[in-house]
Design a protein around this motif. Structure first.
Motif, PDB file in Angstrom:
ATOM      1  N   GLY A 256       4.597  -7.436  -5.374  1.00 54.00           N
ATOM      2  CA  GLY A 256       5.307  -8.318  -6.288  1.00 54.00           C
ATOM      3  C   GLY A 256       4.984  -9.784  -6.075  1.00 54.00           C
ATOM      4  N   MET A 257       4.054 -10.073  -5.172  1.00 53.57           N
ATOM      5  CA  MET A 257       3.714 -11.461  -4.857  1.00 53.57           C
ATOM      6  C   MET A 257       2.197 -11.654  -4.810  1.00 53.57           C
ATOM      7  N   GLY A 258       1.451 -10.875  -5.573  1.00 55.33           N
ATOM      8  CA  GLY A 258       0.016 -11.042  -5.608  1.00 55.33           C
ATOM      9  C   GLY A 258      -0.769  -9.990  -4.851  1.00 55.33           C
ATOM     10  N   GLY A 259      -0.095  -9.090  -4.194  1.00 53.79           N
ATOM     11  CA  GLY A 259      -0.762  -7.989  -3.509  1.00 53.79           C
ATOM     12  C   GLY A 259      -1.042  -8.267  -2.046  1.00 53.79           C
ATOM     13  N   ARG A 260      -1.259  -7.205  -1.299  1.00 55.76           N
ATOM     14  CA  ARG A 260      -1.584  -7.298   0.125  1.00 55.76           C
ATOM     15  C   ARG A 260      -2.306  -6.034   0.533  1.00 55.76           C
ATOM     16  N   GLN A 261      -2.937  -6.111   1.693  1.00 59.29           N
ATOM     17  CA  GLN A 261      -3.654  -4.980   2.259  1.00 59.29           C
ATOM     18  C   GLN A 261      -3.084  -4.691   3.638  1.00 59.29           C
ATOM     19  N   ILE A 262      -2.879  -3.413   3.931  1.00 57.06           N
ATOM     20  CA  ILE A 262      -2.463  -3.018   5.269  1.00 57.06           C
ATOM     21  C   ILE A 262      -3.350  -1.864   5.743  1.00 57.06           C
ATOM     22  N   VAL A 263      -3.381  -1.688   7.052  1.00 54.37           N
ATOM     23  CA  VAL A 263      -4.096  -0.584   7.668  1.00 54.37           C
ATOM     24  C   VAL A 263      -3.080   0.197   8.484  1.00 54.37           C
ATOM     25  N   SER A 264      -3.127   1.519   8.384  1.00 50.93           N
ATOM     26  CA  SER A 264      -2.182   2.354   9.119  1.00 50.93           C
ATOM     27  C   SER A 264      -2.898   3.565   9.715  1.00 50.93           C
ATOM     28  N   SER A 265      -2.428   4.012  10.872  1.00 54.79           N
ATOM     29  CA  SER A 265      -3.059   5.138  11.567  1.00 54.79           C
ATOM     30  C   SER A 265      -2.394   6.470  11.203  1.00 54.79           C
ATOM     31  N   ILE A 266      -2.241   6.715   9.923  1.00 56.07           N
ATOM     32  CA  ILE A 266      -1.546   7.917   9.445  1.00 56.07           C
ATOM     33  C   ILE A 266      -2.482   8.962   8.839  1.00 56.07           C
ATOM     34  N   HIS A 267      -3.793   8.744   8.925  1.00 57.20           N
ATOM     35  CA  HIS A 267      -4.735   9.661   8.285  1.00 57.20           C
ATOM     36  C   HIS A 267      -4.680  11.087   8.827  1.00 57.20           C
ATOM     37  N   PRO A 268      -4.314  11.332  10.089  1.00 55.65           N
ATOM     38  CA  PRO A 268      -4.187  12.733  10.508  1.00 55.65           C
ATOM     39  C   PRO A 268      -3.114  13.511   9.728  1.00 55.65           C
ATOM     40  N   TRP A 269      -2.184  12.813   9.098  1.00 50.64           N
ATOM     41  CA  TRP A 269      -1.066  13.465   8.405  1.00 50.64           C
ATOM     42  C   TRP A 269      -1.075  13.273   6.897  1.00 50.64           C
ATOM     43  N   TYR A 270      -1.744  12.248   6.411  1.00 57.75           N
ATOM     44  CA  TYR A 270      -1.757  11.941   4.975  1.00 57.75           C
ATOM     45  C   TYR A 270      -3.179  11.691   4.505  1.00 57.75           C
ATOM     46  N   GLU A 271      -3.479  12.202   3.329  1.00 57.71           N
ATOM     47  CA  GLU A 271      -4.726  11.898   2.651  1.00 57.71           C
ATOM     48  C   GLU A 271      -4.463  10.733   1.691  1.00 57.71           C
ATOM     49  N   PRO A 272      -5.496   9.961   1.351  1.00 57.87           N
ATOM     50  CA  PRO A 272      -5.280   8.822   0.445  1.00 57.87           C
ATOM     51  C   PRO A 272      -4.549   9.189  -0.845  1.00 57.87           C
ATOM     52  N   GLU A 273      -4.889  10.333  -1.431  1.00 60.30           N
ATOM     53  CA  GLU A 273      -4.252  10.716  -2.701  1.00 60.30           C
ATOM     54  C   GLU A 273      -2.766  11.028  -2.550  1.00 60.30           C
ATOM     55  N   ASP A 274      -2.292  11.282  -1.313  1.00 60.06           N
ATOM     56  CA  ASP A 274      -0.867  11.516  -1.080  1.00 60.06           C
ATOM     57  C   ASP A 274      -0.049  10.235  -1.217  1.00 60.06           C
ATOM     58  N   LEU A 275      -0.721   9.085  -1.128  1.00 55.59           N
ATOM     59  CA  LEU A 275      -0.017   7.804  -1.073  1.00 55.59           C
ATOM     60  C   LEU A 275      -0.137   6.969  -2.342  1.00 55.59           C
ATOM     61  N   VAL A 276      -1.225   7.123  -3.079  1.00 56.77           N
ATOM     62  CA  VAL A 276      -1.444   6.305  -4.278  1.00 56.77           C
ATOM     63  C   VAL A 276      -0.324   6.561  -5.288  1.00 56.77           C
ATOM     64  N   GLY A 277       0.251   5.460  -5.775  1.00 58.30           N
ATOM     65  CA  GLY A 277       1.334   5.530  -6.758  1.00 58.30           C
ATOM     66  C   GLY A 277       2.717   5.623  -6.132  1.00 58.30           C
ATOM     67  N   ARG A 278       2.799   5.754  -4.824  1.00 57.00           N
ATOM     68  CA  ARG A 278       4.085   5.893  -4.141  1.00 57.00           C
ATOM     69  C   ARG A 278       4.619   4.519  -3.730  1.00 57.00           C
ATOM     70  N   ASN A 279       5.931   4.429  -3.572  1.00 53.24           N
ATOM     71  CA  ASN A 279       6.580   3.223  -3.073  1.00 53.24           C
ATOM     72  C   ASN A 279       6.872   3.423  -1.589  1.00 53.24           C
TER      73      ASN A 279
END
Length: 135
Positions: free
Chosen positions: A29-52
């Motif tokens: 809501g303020m122009g966007g941001r990027q984060i990195v998280s070590s959750i790949h063993p449990w989540y695939e990218p498509e599991d997160l896109v579109g989620r809040n």
């Protein structure tokens, strides 16, 4: 003071040469941001896109495998050892109010994390899509 914000995941991809890291592009809501998280063993990218998700946004930038991260998502391990991301669209209304009150208090990251964990233990468990047990 911890600044917690609900952010929408716009794009998510694995970080090259890193087994555990995902790079998430967020609409905060303020122009966007990027984060990195070590959750790949449990989540695939498509599991997160579109989620809040809930993100701590007032942390100093950090680099992981050369990729800058401007925040940290809220997630934790459950009793079975699975990682669970806290999805904002699944939180009960009373828990959202409690999180808002945490944002108004002057807490360190560790203390805020403990309070969020305590809130999650007492709240009805939200369903978590895309969850995969640890190997």
């Amino acid at each position: 003071k911890v600044d917690l914000r609900v952010c929408r995941v716009i794009k998510c991809e694995a970080v090259p040469k890193a087994k555990k890291l995902l790079r998430l592009e967020l609409d905060d809501g303020m122009g966007g941001r990027q984060i990195v998280s070590s959750i790949h063993p449990w989540y695939e990218p498509e599991d997160l896109v579109g989620r809040n998700i809930i993100v701590i946004v007032n942390l100093k930038p950090a680099k992981f495998c050369g990729v800058e991260s401007n925040g940290m998502l809220l997630a934790g391990d459950d009793a079975s050892g699975s990682c669970k991301v806290v999805f904002a669209d699944q939180l009960p209304a009373d828990l959202r109010k409690a999180l808002d009150s945490l944002a108004d208090r002057s807490l360190g990251v560790t203390e805020a994390g403990r309070e969020v964990a305590a809130l999650m233990e007492t709240a009805p468990a939200p369903s978590v899509e895309g969850e995969v047990p640890r190997a």
